[in-house]
Design a protein around this motif. Structure first.
Motif: not given
Length: 815
Positions: A738-742, A762-767, A784-789
Motif C-alpha cells: 500500500r502506498l501509505q506504508e511508504l 490503494s487502501p483497497a489493495r488495487r494497483p 494527480d494520484v492524491r487528487k483521485d485517491m
C-alpha cells in the motif's frame, strides 16, 4: 574336351600359390574355375594333403565332384569325392573333397590344425554366406598360428574381389572368361501394383518361347523359390507347346530331378525353372534364353520366428548381370527381364553379406566353441555388435554359455548338431519325440489358412491324407515330406528323455523367451517372457488360452501378431523352468492407478505367475517409487517455493555457486533433494498436498542460505516492519504494497543493488502506480494520484508532501 577360359589363368594362379600359399581368383561364371582349379592344383603337386573345396549348396557340391570325377574317368568317391548333409562319397584314395560350407566349420572345430588337409578352396565366395565368412576367418587364423603351409584360395564370380584379396594379403588373379553377346529385353511399362508376378512371368516365358522358336536352345527362368516354381510350372504346362519339357531346379528337389535339369535335353526344348542356385554355382548346358523374374530369396533374421528365414527381395545389378550371362555361354542369346529399364537404376549394386542381417546365434556359438571374440578373427565384414549380443543372451538362456560367456558342455553338444541352437536345445532336452517338432519349426509352415494351433500341424504330419479329408486348410505335401525326412535324420541325434513332454512343453524349451501370458481384457493379447508383446486374432482357437508359446509371429516390434503357437499349462511352465522362477519384490509407480503399488510377485522373466500384496514394504522403497510418480505427474513450484527457486536462479545467473533450481535441474536431481523428504507420500493426491518448500530449503547449505538472504532476500521490510514477499519471477524483483506504508521513504528500495519494481496499492489493495523511482513518483505524478485517491478514500491520509509524513496503514481519526 573344349578348352575352358580358365586355362589361360591357371599358370599365374599356380605360381601365386607356390610363392605365397594363397590367392584370390576372379573369374566369371562358365570360365571353368570350379572344376579345373582343384584338378590343376592336384596335377601341379602343390600339396600332399587333401584339397577341400567349399560349395554353398549341396547340388553344386555334388555336381562339381561328379564333373571332376568324369574328367578323370572315375566315379565320385575315388580321387574326387564329396560330403554334404545326409550324403557322402569319399574314400582313402580321395584327394579332392567337395563339401558344403558347414562341414568345413565342423572339421575346423574338431581338429583346428586340419590334419591331412593341404589346401582349402572357397568357391563362389562372392555370395558371402555366413558359413563362408566364418570358415575363411578361422582358416586365416589357423594358417597364421598352426599351419603356415596351408594353401588358401578364394574364388569369386564378380568384379568385387579386391576386399577379399586385401583381407587375405593375397595376389589377385583374373580370368576374362568367354561369352557371346546377349540381347536384353525389358518390359515397356512397370507391372501394376496389384499384378501377380508369377502370372506375369508365365506370360513372359510363353512370349519368349514363341519369339525364340527359331533360335533353339533351352530356356532358363529365374524365380525366387520353390513355391513360385511350382505355381509357374503348373501354369506353363498348359501354355507351352508339347515339345517343351519343364524342369524345376531348387535345393530341396530330389537329386535325380536336379540332375535332369542340368543335363542336356535329348528330345525337345528344355525350360528350366530355377532359383538363384543357377546363377553361378552350376553349369546348365545348352541355355540360349534367360527369363528373369527379378527376385531372390535371402537369409534374414526373422524376429517373428527367432531364427533366420528366407525373405523375397529384388535382385541386385550384379545378380541380374550373372543371370543375363547364362544366355551367352554357347552362342548369342536373349535375356527377358520382368521389369522396365527405368526400374533397373533403383537396384542395389551387390547383395549384402549374410552376416549383416542374419540371425547370429549359431555364429556366436561357433565363436564361443573356438574360444575367440569377433575382434580376434579376420572377418571381411565384422558381425554387428547388437545382433551378436542378442545372440549371446539367447545362448545363455539356453544354457550354452556360462555367466562369463564361455561355452558349456551343453553348448558344445549344441554346436555339434546341424540345427539352430534353439531347436538343438529342444532335441537334446526332450529326446527323440522332439524330432518332428524340430523339423517342423525349421521349415516353413505347411498349412495355409489355418488357426495358430501347433497341434494342427503335428496332426497333419502324422496323417496328411486323413488330415486333408477332415480339415479345410491347404496342406503343402512337399513341405510335409521334407519335414518327415528331416525328422528321420534328426531322431538318432536326439538326447535321452523320460519326461514324456507335451509338444507345447517341447516348444517352450526352444523358445523360453516366447512363453506368453494373457493380459486382462477381452482381446487375446499376451506379454511374452522375454518382455515383448504379442496378440492372437480374436477368432483364433487359442484366443482364450491363459498361457501359450508363440512359435512364429509377424515380427512387429510393438505388438506382434502370432501366426503359430501352442497352449501350455502353468504346471508345465513351473516344471520346465523351476530354476529360473523366483520371487521378486516390486514397488513401483503405477501410471494407471496414479499411486505407488507394492507387490511380491513370482516371476519367470516378464511373466507374473503369482502376485501378492507386499505388506511390510520399507518406506525407502515407497519413496524411491514415488520419485517416478513425481516425474510422471510433473514438478510444479508455486508460492513460496517458486519464489525461493527464482531467488536461487537469479544469483546463479550472476555466477554464484548455487544448485540448479530450474524445473529441469530439480527434476534431474530429485534423488538428491526430494527423496529424503518424501515419507508418507504414496499417491497423486498426496503429492498434490505436499509442500516442496522445506525440501528446497534443505537442499541449500548454511553458507548458501546466508548468501541468498544477503544478495536476494525473500522479503522487503517496510518502514512499519512488515515483511512483504519479493517476487523474483520477472525480469527484475518486484513487490506490491500500500502506498501509505511508504510515506517518508525518500530512497527507492533495492535488492542486491537492483531497484525493486514497486507496485503501489490503494487502501483497497488495487494497483495505483508501478515505479522503479519512488522519489521521482513523489515529486511528479503523486499529486494527480492524491487528487483521485482523496475523492475515493477520504478517510485515509493523503499529505501534500509524502516525504515528510509518517508511514501508516490506519485511516484518519474521526473529529
Amino acid at each position: 574336351m573344349t578348352r575352358l577360359p580358365i586355362e589361360d589363368a591357371l599358370p599365374e594362379l599356380l605360381d601365386a600359390l607356390r610363392g605365397r600359399g594363397r590367392a584370390v581368383l576372379q573369374a566369371p561364371p562358365g570360365a571353368g574355375k570350379t572344376t579345373r582349379v582343384p584338378l590343376a592344383m592336384l596335377e601341379a603337386g602343390l600339396t600332399q594333403g587333401r584339397i577341400v573345396m567349399l560349395e554353398p549348396r549341396r547340388l553344386a557340391a555334388r555336381a562339381a565332384a561328379e564333373r571332376m570325377a568324369e574328367t578323370l574317368g572315375e566315379k565320385p568317391g575315388e580321387t574326387v569325392g564329396y560330403r554334404v548333409r545326409g550324403d557322402a562319397k569319399v574314400s582313402r584314395s580321395t584327394r579332392i573333397e567337395v563339401v558344403t560350407e558347414g562341414i568345413l566349420t565342423r572339421m575346423l572345430q574338431s581338429d583346428p590344425d586340419l590334419p591331412g588337409v593341404g589346401a582349402v578352396i572357397f568357391d563362389e565366395f562372392h555370395e558371402r554366406s555366413l558359413n563362408a565368412d566364418l570358415g575363411l576367418a578361422l582358416c586365416l587364423e589357423v594358417a597364421g598360428a598352426l599351419r603356415d603351409d596351408l594353401i588358401l584360395v578364394a574364388m569369386s564370380a564378380t568384379l568385387d574381389a579386391g576386399p577379399v584379396a586385401a583381407l587375405m594379403d593375397a595376389p589377385m588373379v583374373t580370368s576374362e572368361g568367354r561369352s557371346y553377346p546377349v540381347e536384353t529385353r525389358w518390359l515397356e511399362r512397370p507391372l501394376p501394383a496389384q499384378a501377380r508376378r508369377v502370372d506375369a512371368l508365365v506370360d513372359l516365358v510363353a512370349q519368349a518361347e514363341r519369339d525364340t522358336k527359331s533360335t533353339g536352345g533351352g530356356i532358363l527362368v529365374f524365380l525366387p523359390g520353390e513355391g513360385e516354381i511350382r505355381r509357374a510350372a503348373g501354369a506353363l504346362e498348359k501354355r507351352l507347346p508339347g515339345h517343351c519339357h519343364i524342369r524345376p531346379l531348387f535345393g530341396a528337389l530330389p537329386f535325380a530331378e536336379q540332375r535332369a535339369a542340368i543335363q542336356p535335353e535329348t528330345n525337345g526344348r528344355k525350360v528350366v525353372l530355377a532359383t538363384s542356385i543357377a546363377e553361378t554355382s552350376l553349369t546348365i548346358q545348352d541355355i540360349r534364353v534367360v527369363v528373369d523374374m527379378g527376385q531372390a530369396r535371402r537369409a534374414r533374421f526373422d524376429p517373428g520366428s527367432g531364427m533366420s528365414r528366407l525373405v523375397t527381395e529384388k535382385v541386385t545389378r550384379a545378380e541380374a548381370t550373372q543371370r543375363q550371362g547364362r544366355a551367352g555361354r554357347v552362342a548369342e542369346g536373349i535375356c527377358y527381364r520382368l521389369w522396365t529399364k527405368g526400374e533397373e537404376g533403383a537396384l542395389l549394386g551387390f547383395p549384402p553379406a549374410e552376416i549383416e542381417s542374419a540371425d547370429l546365434t549359431a555364429l556366436a556359438l561357433e565363436l564361443a566353441l573356438w574360444g575367440a571374440a569377433p575382434d580376434d578373427l579376420m572377418f571381411l565384414t565384422p558381425p554387428p555388435a547388437g545382433a551378436l549380443a542378442e545372440a549371446q543372451t539367447l545362448l545363455a538362456m539356453l544354457g550354452a554359455l556360462d555367466a562369463q560367456g564361455r561355452i558349456t558342455k551343453h553348448g558344445k553338444a549344441l554346436a555339434a548338431l546341424p540345427l539352430h541352437p534353439r531347436l538343438g536345445h529342444m532335441l537334446l532336452q526332450a529326446g527323440p519325440d522332439a524330432a518332428p517338432l524340430a523339423a517342423l519349426l525349421g521349415e516353413r509352415d505347411p498349412l495355409r489358412g489355418a488357426p495358430s494351433d501347433l497341434l494342427l500341424r503335428l496332426k497333419a504330419l502324422k496323417d496328411p491324407k486323413g488330415f486333408e479329408s477332415r480339415h479345410p486348410y491347404q496342406l503343402n505335401r512337399a513341405v510335409v515330406e521334407r519335414i518327415k525326412a528331416e525328422a528321420r535324420r534328426l531322431r538318432p541325434q536326439a538326447g535321452r528323455s523320460e519326461a514324456g513332454l507335451s509338444p507345447a512343453a517341447m516348444a517352450a524349451l526352444a523358445y523360453p523367451d516366447r512363453i506368453g501370458q494373457r493380459r486382462k481384457g477381452d482381446t487375446p493379447r499376451y506379454v511374452l517372457s522375454g518382455g515383448k508383446g504379442a496378440a492372437l486374432d480374436g477368432g483364433d482357437t487359442l484366443a482364450a488360452a491363459p498361457f501359450i508359446v508363440a512359435l512364429d509371429t509377424d515380427g512387429n516390434p510393438r505388438e506382434a501378431r502370432i501366426r503359430m503357437a501352442a497352449q501350455i499349462t502353468l504346471s508345465e511352465i513351473r516344471a520346465l523352468f523351476a530354476d529360473q522362477i523366483s520371487w521378486v519384490d516390486v514397488c513401483e509407480w503405477s501410471k494407471r492407478e496414479r499411486r505407488v503399488v507394492a507387490r511380491q510377485q513370482e516371476r519367470l522373466g516378464a511373466l507374473v505367475l503369482d502376485d501378492r500384496i507386499w505388506k511390510d514394504v520399507p518406506p525407502e522403497a515407497v519413496a524411491k517409487a514415488m520419485l517416478d510418480g513425481v516425474r510422471d505427474l510433473g514438478l510444479r513450484l508455486t508460492g513460496a517455493a517458486a519464489r525461493l527457486a527464482a531467488r536461487v536462479e537469479l544469483l546463479r545467473a550472476d555466477g554464484h555457486d548455487l544448485p540448479d533450481f530450474s524445473i529441469p535441474g530439480l527434476t534431474e536431481t530429485l534423488d538428491d533433494w526430494l527423496l529424503p523428504m518424501l515419507g508418507g507420500v504414496k499417491s497423486a493426491e498426496d503429492w498434490k498436498r505436499f509442500d516442496v518448500l522445506p525440501a528446497l530449503r534443505a537442499a541449500l547449505s548454511w553458507e548458501q542460505t546466508q548468501l541468498l538472504d544477503r544478495e536476494a532476500p525473500g522479503s522487503f521490510i517496510t518502514p512499519l516492519g512488515h515483511k512483504v514477499p519479493i517476487d523474483y519471477a520477472g525480469e527484475v524483483p518486484e513487490v506490491s504494497l500500500r502506498l501509505q506504508e511508504l510515506f517518508g521513504v525518500t530512497r527507492h528500495p533495492t535488492v542486491g543493488g537492483v531497484a525493486l519494481k514497486v507496485t503501489l496499492l490503494s487502501p483497497a489493495r488495487r494497483p495505483i502506480q508501478i515505479t522503479r523511482d519512488l522519489p521521482g513518483f513523489w515529486a511528479g505524478s503523486y499529486a494527480d494520484v492524491r487528487k483521485d485517491m482523496r475523492a475515493q478514500y477520504p478517510k485515509h491520509p493523503w499529505p501534500e508532501d509524502p516525504t515528510q509524513a509518517d508511514p501508516t496503514l490506519r485511516a484518519k481519526r474521526r473529529t
